[in-house]
Design an enzyme around this catalytic site. Structure first.
Site, PDB file in Angstrom:
ATOM      1  N   SER A  17      27.317  59.623 -71.081  1.00  0.00           N
ATOM      2  CA  SER A  17      28.533  59.575 -70.261  1.00  0.00           C
ATOM      3  C   SER A  17      29.406  60.809 -70.410  1.00  0.00           C
ATOM      4  CB  SER A  17      29.345  58.327 -70.617  1.00  0.00           C
ATOM      5  OG  SER A  17      29.677  58.327 -71.990  1.00  0.00           O
ATOM      6  N   VAL A  67      24.614  52.064 -80.385  1.00  0.00           N
ATOM      7  CA  VAL A  67      23.216  52.320 -80.775  1.00  0.00           C
ATOM      8  C   VAL A  67      22.931  51.977 -82.233  1.00  0.00           C
ATOM      9  CG1 VAL A  67      22.743  54.059 -78.987  1.00  0.00           C
ATOM     10  CG2 VAL A  67      23.642  54.789 -81.223  1.00  0.00           C
ATOM     11  N   SER A 145      21.175  69.052 -84.735  1.00  0.00           N
ATOM     12  CA  SER A 145      22.225  70.079 -84.784  1.00  0.00           C
ATOM     13  C   SER A 145      21.764  71.169 -85.743  1.00  0.00           C
ATOM     14  CB  SER A 145      23.525  69.459 -85.303  1.00  0.00           C
ATOM     15  OG  SER A 145      24.439  70.473 -85.670  1.00  0.00           O
ATOM     16  N   TYR A 158      27.408  64.202 -91.596  1.00  0.00           N
ATOM     17  CA  TYR A 158      26.849  64.644 -90.313  1.00  0.00           C
ATOM     18  C   TYR A 158      25.567  65.467 -90.540  1.00  0.00           C
ATOM     19  CZ  TYR A 158      26.845  66.828 -85.652  1.00  0.00           C
ATOM     20  OH  TYR A 158      26.507  67.262 -84.394  1.00  0.00           O
ATOM     21  N   ALA A 160      23.547  65.382 -93.099  1.00  0.00           N
ATOM     22  CA  ALA A 160      22.470  64.499 -93.574  1.00  0.00           C
ATOM     23  C   ALA A 160      21.894  63.699 -92.410  1.00  0.00           C
ATOM     24  CB  ALA A 160      23.004  63.565 -94.656  1.00  0.00           C
ATOM     25  N   LYS A 162      21.801  64.517 -89.243  1.00  0.00           N
ATOM     26  CA  LYS A 162      21.065  65.371 -88.317  1.00  0.00           C
ATOM     27  C   LYS A 162      19.778  65.926 -88.945  1.00  0.00           C
ATOM     28  CE  LYS A 162      23.772  64.928 -84.738  1.00  0.00           C
ATOM     29  NZ  LYS A 162      23.274  64.253 -83.531  1.00  0.00           N
ATOM     30  N   ILE A 191      28.789  74.198 -79.084  1.00  0.00           N
ATOM     31  CA  ILE A 191      28.729  73.972 -77.632  1.00  0.00           C
ATOM     32  C   ILE A 191      30.110  73.512 -77.167  1.00  0.00           C
ATOM     33  CG2 ILE A 191      27.557  72.680 -75.795  1.00  0.00           C
ATOM     34  CD1 ILE A 191      25.666  74.510 -77.477  1.00  0.00           C
TER      35      ILE A 191
HETATM   36  P1  NAP Z   1      30.812  63.740 -77.079  1.00  0.00           P
HETATM   37  O1  NAP Z   1      31.305  64.585 -75.961  1.00  0.00           O
HETATM   38  O2  NAP Z   1      31.749  63.321 -78.162  1.00  0.00           O
HETATM   39  O3  NAP Z   1      30.116  62.419 -76.434  1.00  0.00           O
HETATM   40  C1  NAP Z   1      29.550  61.477 -77.284  1.00  0.00           C
HETATM   41  C2  NAP Z   1      28.768  60.496 -76.459  1.00  0.00           C
HETATM   42  O4  NAP Z   1      28.106  59.569 -77.347  1.00  0.00           O
HETATM   43  C3  NAP Z   1      29.634  59.638 -75.560  1.00  0.00           C
HETATM   44  O5  NAP Z   1      28.888  59.296 -74.404  1.00  0.00           O
HETATM   45  C4  NAP Z   1      29.884  58.393 -76.399  1.00  0.00           C
HETATM   46  O6  NAP Z   1      30.218  57.230 -75.636  1.00  0.00           O
HETATM   47  C5  NAP Z   1      28.512  58.243 -77.045  1.00  0.00           C
HETATM   48  N1  NAP Z   1      28.547  57.475 -78.283  1.00  0.00           N
HETATM   49  C6  NAP Z   1      29.289  57.717 -79.401  1.00  0.00           C
HETATM   50  N2  NAP Z   1      29.042  56.768 -80.324  1.00  0.00           N
HETATM   51  C7  NAP Z   1      28.120  55.921 -79.784  1.00  0.00           C
HETATM   52  C8  NAP Z   1      27.496  54.734 -80.237  1.00  0.00           C
HETATM   53  N3  NAP Z   1      27.737  54.208 -81.453  1.00  0.00           N
HETATM   54  N4  NAP Z   1      26.622  54.092 -79.399  1.00  0.00           N
HETATM   55  C9  NAP Z   1      26.367  54.590 -78.156  1.00  0.00           C
HETATM   56  N5  NAP Z   1      26.926  55.713 -77.676  1.00  0.00           N
HETATM   57  C10 NAP Z   1      27.806  56.371 -78.488  1.00  0.00           C
HETATM   58  O7  NAP Z   1      29.567  64.416 -77.829  1.00  0.00           O
HETATM   59  P2  NAP Z   1      28.915  65.882 -77.641  1.00  0.00           P
HETATM   60  O8  NAP Z   1      29.791  66.884 -78.259  1.00  0.00           O
HETATM   61  O9  NAP Z   1      28.431  66.061 -76.256  1.00  0.00           O
HETATM   62  O10 NAP Z   1      27.656  65.731 -78.618  1.00  0.00           O
HETATM   63  C11 NAP Z   1      26.503  65.066 -78.177  1.00  0.00           C
HETATM   64  C12 NAP Z   1      25.425  65.169 -79.236  1.00  0.00           C
HETATM   65  O11 NAP Z   1      25.180  66.541 -79.527  1.00  0.00           O
HETATM   66  C13 NAP Z   1      25.800  64.521 -80.554  1.00  0.00           C
HETATM   67  O12 NAP Z   1      24.660  63.911 -81.122  1.00  0.00           O
HETATM   68  C14 NAP Z   1      26.253  65.683 -81.398  1.00  0.00           C
HETATM   69  O13 NAP Z   1      26.111  65.433 -82.762  1.00  0.00           O
HETATM   70  C15 NAP Z   1      25.316  66.770 -80.915  1.00  0.00           C
HETATM   71  N6  NAP Z   1      25.800  68.128 -81.128  1.00  0.00           N
HETATM   72  C16 NAP Z   1      26.951  68.562 -80.545  1.00  0.00           C
HETATM   73  C17 NAP Z   1      27.367  69.876 -80.767  1.00  0.00           C
HETATM   74  C18 NAP Z   1      28.615  70.405 -80.126  1.00  0.00           C
HETATM   75  O14 NAP Z   1      28.948  71.572 -80.344  1.00  0.00           O
HETATM   76  N7  NAP Z   1      29.330  69.624 -79.334  1.00  0.00           N
HETATM   77  C19 NAP Z   1      26.611  70.709 -81.573  1.00  0.00           C
HETATM   78  C20 NAP Z   1      25.446  70.236 -82.145  1.00  0.00           C
HETATM   79  C21 NAP Z   1      25.032  68.944 -81.911  1.00  0.00           C
HETATM   80  P3  NAP Z   1      31.798  56.841 -75.414  1.00  0.00           P
HETATM   81  O15 NAP Z   1      32.411  57.962 -74.631  1.00  0.00           O
HETATM   82  O16 NAP Z   1      31.738  55.557 -74.678  1.00  0.00           O
HETATM   83  O17 NAP Z   1      32.381  56.726 -76.799  1.00  0.00           O
END
Ligand code: NAP
Length: 250
Positions: A17, A67, A145, A158, A160, A162, A191
Site C-alpha cells: 500500500s 503478516v 536491506s 532490524y 538481524a 533482514k 530509498i
Molecule cells: P513503508 O513506506 O513504511 O511501508 C510499509 C508497508 O508495510 C505498509 O504498506 C504497511 O502497511 C506494511 N506493513 C507494516 N507492518 C505490517 C504488518 N505487520 N503486516 C502487514 N503489512 C505491514 O516502508 P518502505 O520504506 O517502503 O519499506 C518497505 C520495505 O523495504 C521494508 O521491508 C523495509 O525494511 C525495506 N527497506 C526500506 C528501505 C528504505 O530506505 N525505505 C531500505 C531498505 C529496505 P500500513 O500502511 O497499513 O501500516
C-alpha cells in the site's frame, strides 16, 4: 476489482500500500499482473493503491492482515486464492523499524521487528508453499536491506531481521528449486520513502555523500529489480541477493 483477464498472472505484494511495496505493485500491474496487496491497518492508503492499480488495467484488491500472525496470513492467502486464483509471484515487502542502541533496546522492540520482518516473511512463504508446489513454478522475492548484509549501529533488531531474510531466502530457494520456483532477495540502500522522509536535510546530505551515485534511490528503482526477478527473464536466477543501493556497499 476491474479488468477481468484470465491470461494475467497473479502477484501478492505485502506492504503493497505504500513506499517500495506500492511501487512494486504498480510496476507489476504495468507488467501484466493482477495484484493483491496486504497492509497492516492504513486502509486509506491501501484503497488508494487499489484504485491506482485498477487504473493501470489490473484486477486488484487489498487485504488487511498482520503478516506476523500466522493464522491471519493463512486465512488471507486462502481469500486471495479464492478471489484471484493461483498466485505466481509473492513479494514480501512488509517491514518496520524500531531503532535504538542495542544495550538499551527493549525486548518488545526487538521481538516486534523480528516478528514482522522475518517471521512475517516466513508465514507468507509457508502459506503459499502448496500453491507453488502444485503449479510447479512461481517467484518469491523478499525485501531485505543492505543493513542485513552489513549491519548498522542503532538497528540491531532490524539488521538481524533482514539478515534472517537472506538466510531464509537461500534456504527456500534450495527447497523449492526442484519445483521450478525461484526465491531471491533485494537489498535496498537508502530509498526515498516514509521510512527515510523523516530524516533531517543534514542527515540526507550526509547519506548522499556516502553513496557513489550521489543520491538516495527511488522506490521505482527497487521495483524494477523486483519486476526482473518475477519475470520469465529471471528463470535461471535463484538464491540471489541483489543490492539496490547506488553502490553504497560494494
Ligand atoms: P513503508 O513506506 O513504511 O511501508 C510499509 C508497508 O508495510 C505498509 O504498506 C504497511 O502497511 C506494511 N506493513 C507494516 N507492518 C505490517 C504488518 N505487520 N503486516 C502487514 N503489512 C505491514 O516502508 P518502505 O520504506 O517502503 O519499506 C518497505 C520495505 O523495504 C521494508 O521491508 C523495509 O525494511 C525495506 N527497506 C526500506 C528501505 C528504505 O530506505 N525505505 C531500505 C531498505 C529496505 P500500513 O500502511 O497499513 O501500516
Amino acid at each position: 476489482m476491474a479488468g477481468e483477464n484470465a491470461a494475467r498472472r497473479v502477484a501478492i505484494v505485502t506492504g503493497g500500500s505504500r513506499g517500495i511495496g506500492r511501487a512494486c505493485a504498480e510496476r507489476l500491474a504495468r507488467d501484466g499482473f493482477d495484484v493483491a496487496i496486504v497492509y497492516a491497518g492504513n486502509r486509506g492508503a491501501a484503497e488508494e493503491c487499489v484504485a491506482a492499480l485498477e487504473g493501470l488495467g489490473a484486477r486488484a484488491a487489498c487485504y488487511c492482515c498482520d503478516v506476523s500472525d500466522a493464522e491471519a496470513v493463512k486465512a488471507t492467502v486462502g481469500q486471495v486464492t479464492d478471489d484471484f486464483g493461483p498466485v505466481w509471484a509473492l513479494v514480501n515487502d512488509a517491514g518496520i523499524t524500531r531503532d535504538g542502541l542495542f544495550a538499551r533496546m527493549r525486548d518488545e522492540d526487538f521481538d516486534r521487528v523480528i516478528d514482522v520482518n522475518l517471521k512475517g516473511t516466513f508465514n507468507m512463504v509457508r502459506a503459499l508453499a502448496r500453491n507453488f508446489v502444485r503449479q510447479r513454478g512461481g517467484r518469491i522475492v523478499n525485501v531485505s536491506s543492505v543493513v542485513g548484509l552489513h549491519g548498522n549501529a542503532g538497528q540491531v533488531n532490524y539488521a538481524a531481521s533482514k539478515a534472517g531474510v537472506v538466510g531464509l531466502t537461500k534456504s527456500v530457494a534450495q527447497e523449492l528449486a526442484g519445483r521450478g520456483v525461484t526465491a531471491n532477495a533485494v537489498a535496498p540502500g537508502f530509498i526515498e520513502t516514509d521510512m527515510t522522509r523523516g530524516l533531517s536535510q543534514e542527515a540526507r546530505d550526509s547519506y548522499a555523500a556516502r553513496i557513489p551515485l550521489g543520491r538516495l534511490g527511488t522506490t521505482e528503482e527497487v521495483a524494477s529489480v523486483v519486476a526482473f526477478l518475477v519475470s520469465d527473464a529471471a528463470g535461471y536466477v535463484t538464491g540471489e541477493v541483489i543490492q539496490v543501493d547506488g553502490g553504497l556497499c560494494m
